[in-house]
Design a protein around this motif. Structure first.
Motif, mmCIF file in Angstrom:
data_model
loop_
_atom_site.group_PDB
_atom_site.id
_atom_site.type_symbol
_atom_site.label_atom_id
_atom_site.label_comp_id
_atom_site.label_asym_id
_atom_site.label_seq_id
_atom_site.Cartn_x
_atom_site.Cartn_y
_atom_site.Cartn_z
ATOM 1 N N ASN A 1 -6.203 8.221 -5.612
ATOM 2 C CA ASN A 1 -6.318 8.147 -7.595
ATOM 3 C C ASN A 1 -7.800 9.643 -7.772
ATOM 4 O OD1 ASN A 1 -5.790 6.221 -9.336
ATOM 5 N ND2 ASN A 1 -7.764 5.292 -8.838
ATOM 6 N N GLN A 2 -8.229 9.645 -7.011
ATOM 7 C CA GLN A 2 -9.332 10.389 -7.596
ATOM 8 C C GLN A 2 -8.563 11.710 -7.828
ATOM 9 O OE1 GLN A 2 -12.110 10.615 -3.768
ATOM 10 N NE2 GLN A 2 -13.361 8.873 -4.668
ATOM 11 N N GLU B 1 -4.242 2.941 2.046
ATOM 12 C CA GLU B 1 -5.863 2.656 2.208
ATOM 13 C C GLU B 1 -6.637 3.973 1.095
ATOM 14 O OE1 GLU B 1 -7.578 -1.403 2.176
ATOM 15 O OE2 GLU B 1 -8.262 0.156 3.875
ATOM 16 N N ARG B 2 -6.894 4.898 2.339
ATOM 17 C CA ARG B 2 -7.646 5.800 2.146
ATOM 18 C C ARG B 2 -7.157 7.254 1.672
ATOM 19 N NH1 ARG B 2 -9.852 4.579 6.563
ATOM 20 N NH2 ARG B 2 -8.582 5.057 8.201
ATOM 21 N N TRP C 1 1.026 -1.373 0.165
ATOM 22 C CA TRP C 1 -0.253 -0.154 -0.209
ATOM 23 C C TRP C 1 1.222 1.491 -0.003
ATOM 24 C CZ3 TRP C 1 -5.137 0.911 -1.541
ATOM 25 C CH2 TRP C 1 -5.380 -0.553 -1.016
ATOM 26 N N ARG D 1 -6.953 5.960 -2.348
ATOM 27 C CA ARG D 1 -8.228 6.590 -2.949
ATOM 28 C C ARG D 1 -8.372 7.516 -3.337
ATOM 29 N NH1 ARG D 1 -12.094 5.292 0.595
ATOM 30 N NH2 ARG D 1 -11.225 7.482 0.991
ATOM 31 N N ASP D 2 -8.247 8.605 -1.578
ATOM 32 C CA ASP D 2 -8.138 10.128 -2.416
ATOM 33 C C ASP D 2 -6.970 11.407 -3.345
ATOM 34 O OD1 ASP D 2 -9.574 9.814 -0.855
ATOM 35 O OD2 ASP D 2 -8.727 10.617 1.035
#
Length: 153
Positions: free
Chosen positions: A105-106, A98-99, A16, A102-103
């Motif tokens: 990547n967005q 993980e969060r 990660w 995700r952030d």
């Protein structure tokens, strides 16, 4: 016996972290407009996601084997039952990472979308200066081809 033994929490955490590092590098390249490096970063991201898959699958199997729901709550219950504070701390770090992934990547997606809009606007300007003709298809291919000519020898 450790009920979490098949799950390698440290290896998953390392994967990660590597993904987050790659996503940060991608964002730097996007912000600076260095598109030449994006293909290799995209390949690295794909490879890291492939590396993460077995860890996530192992967690799911672990939860299934212990009749726990295959979700965050089930994993947290398994960790609580293990009584291992190091694994609990690593799990919290995995969730945070993980969060972050995700952030990031967005945000990269939004940056790419902004770049695409800029390119589309530039193409619109070029098209208008070419008398309204469409120069490129949405896929980036030239919309007009030159007529074929015979070559005589």
């Amino acid at each position: 016996m450790n009920p979490l033994a098949p799950w390698d929490v440290q290896a998953e955490l390392a994967a990660w972290k590597a993904l987050v590092s790659t996503l940060i590098a991608e964002q730097v390249q996007l912000r600076e407009g260095n598109i030449d490096n994006l293909a290799s970063l995209a390949a690295s991201k794909r490879e890291l996601v492939v590396q993460l898959a077995p860890h996530i699958k192992a967690r799911g199997k672990l939860l299934l084997d212990h009749q726990q729901p295959n979700d965050v709550g089930g994993m947290e219950e398994m960790i609580r039952q293990s009584g291992n504070p190091r694994i609990a701390a690593a799990w919290r770090e995995i969730r945070d990472t993980e969060r972050m992934a995700r952030d990031l990547n967005q945000l990269s997606g939004r940056l790419i979308h902004m770049r695409l809009n800029s390119v589309e606007q530039a193409l619109g300007v070029l098209s208008r200066s070419a008398g309204g003709q469409t120069l490129y298809t949405p896929g980036g291919q030239a919309s007009h081809t030159l007529p074929a000519r015979a070559i005589s020898v």
